[in-house]
Enzyme design. Structure first.
Site, short mmCIF file in Angstrom:
data_model
loop_
_atom_site.label_atom_id
_atom_site.label_comp_id
_atom_site.label_asym_id
_atom_site.label_seq_id
_atom_site.Cartn_x
_atom_site.Cartn_y
_atom_site.Cartn_z
N CYS A 62 75.19 45.86 64.83
CA CYS A 62 76.47 45.75 63.99
C CYS A 62 76.22 44.57 63.33
CB CYS A 62 77.71 45.13 65.12
SG CYS A 62 79.17 44.78 63.67
N HIS A 113 78.50 50.83 66.33
CA HIS A 113 78.67 50.25 67.61
C HIS A 113 77.92 51.04 69.08
CE1 HIS A 113 79.91 46.11 67.59
NE2 HIS A 113 79.93 46.32 66.46
N GLU A 167 76.69 51.13 72.10
CA GLU A 167 77.01 50.50 73.25
C GLU A 167 78.46 51.36 73.97
OE1 GLU A 167 77.37 48.39 70.45
OE2 GLU A 167 79.08 47.29 71.03
#
Ligand code: MN
Length: 260
Positions: free
Chosen positions: A130, A234, A236
């Site tokens: 990001c 993203h 994660e």
């Protein structure tokens, strides 16, 4: 054998036995005063969960008042993770701040730029997420779109902040690229929580993933000597996703760290 016991075996013997301790990675974070008025270091736990799931040991690095300390940190870890967060100070790429640009955090910018410089110097692998591809691009001499919806007419919605784990737009990935091999796909759908992105790409980086509107979604280093994967979405947040694409990025990073 438990990992504690493995850690107690001397390095020389450990490598002879074929045992390895989990690689430690420096993970950048922010500091702000938005919680209870106290200035606090802060990192989304999703990064910790995704890194631990890939068998890595995250070591959180706050914005430092002495960024030159980044060299001593990088020398003690196997890799670097650059995380999401504030807009990069546009002064760092020669622009005045756009009206939709956020308040800069120069301690964080300077710390991450120092981490990137040290990682490049020491050939430490980098996973950038990001804000990560943005600060990476700026650190190496590139520029950013300060506000995609203002700067790129007709662009898709990239700032779906209320849908952290929803796949909201497609990404085309270059076949055979590091990102493509890590994800095991060349067209995927991703979550998207950003209003800025790389614009002019820095020397040493190349674009290997784009959204259908042309916005840069993936960058990697253009040589084998320095392993870098940078994605604008993203991964994660997608650790529990039925698709393995995003976990594949963390797995590729962990595999690379195991090779070094
Ligand atoms: Mn996006």
């Amino acid at each position: 054998m438990s990992s504690t016991l493995v850690n107690e075996i001397p390095d020389s013997k450990r490598s002879r036995l074929g045992l390895r301790v989990a690689p430690a990675v420096a993970v950048s974070s922010t500091a702000d005063s938005t919680l209870g008025g106290a200035h606090r270091v802060r990192l989304n736990s999703a990064y910790i969960i995704a890194l631990e799931s890939a068998g890595l040991v995250p070591v959180v690095v706050p914005p430092l008042s002495r960024p030159e300390a980044a060299r001593s940190i990088v020398s003690r870890v196997e890799g670097i993770v650059l995380t999401g967060g504030e807009d990069v100070d546009p002064a760092l790429y020669g622009q005045a701040r756009h009206e939709k640009g956020g308040e800069p955090n120069r301690d964080r910018d300077d710390t991450e730029i120092a981490l990137i410089a040290a990682a490049r110097h020491m050939h430490r692998p980098v996973l950038a997420i990001c804000r990560g591809p943005q600060i990476l691009n700026v650190a190496l001499g590139g520029t950013l779109y300060q506000d995609i919806s203002s700067d790129v007419p007709g662009s898709l919605v990239h700032d779906a902040a209320d849908r952290r784990t929803s796949r909201v737009h497609d990404v085309e990935i270059e076949p055979g690229s590091r990102i493509g091999r890590a994800m095991g796909a060349t067209r995927i759908s991703v979550n998207s929580l950003h209003h800025q992105s790389a614009r002019d790409v820095a020397p040493g980086l190349r674009v290997t993933a784009r959204a259908p509107d042309g916005i840069i979604e993936g960058l990697e280093s253009d040589t084998d000597g320095w392993w870098v994967i940078a994605v604008q979405w993203h991964p994660e947040e997608m650790n529990d996703s039925p698709e393995s694409w995003d976990r594949g990025l963390f797995r590729a990073f962990a595999d690379r760290l195991a090779e070094v």
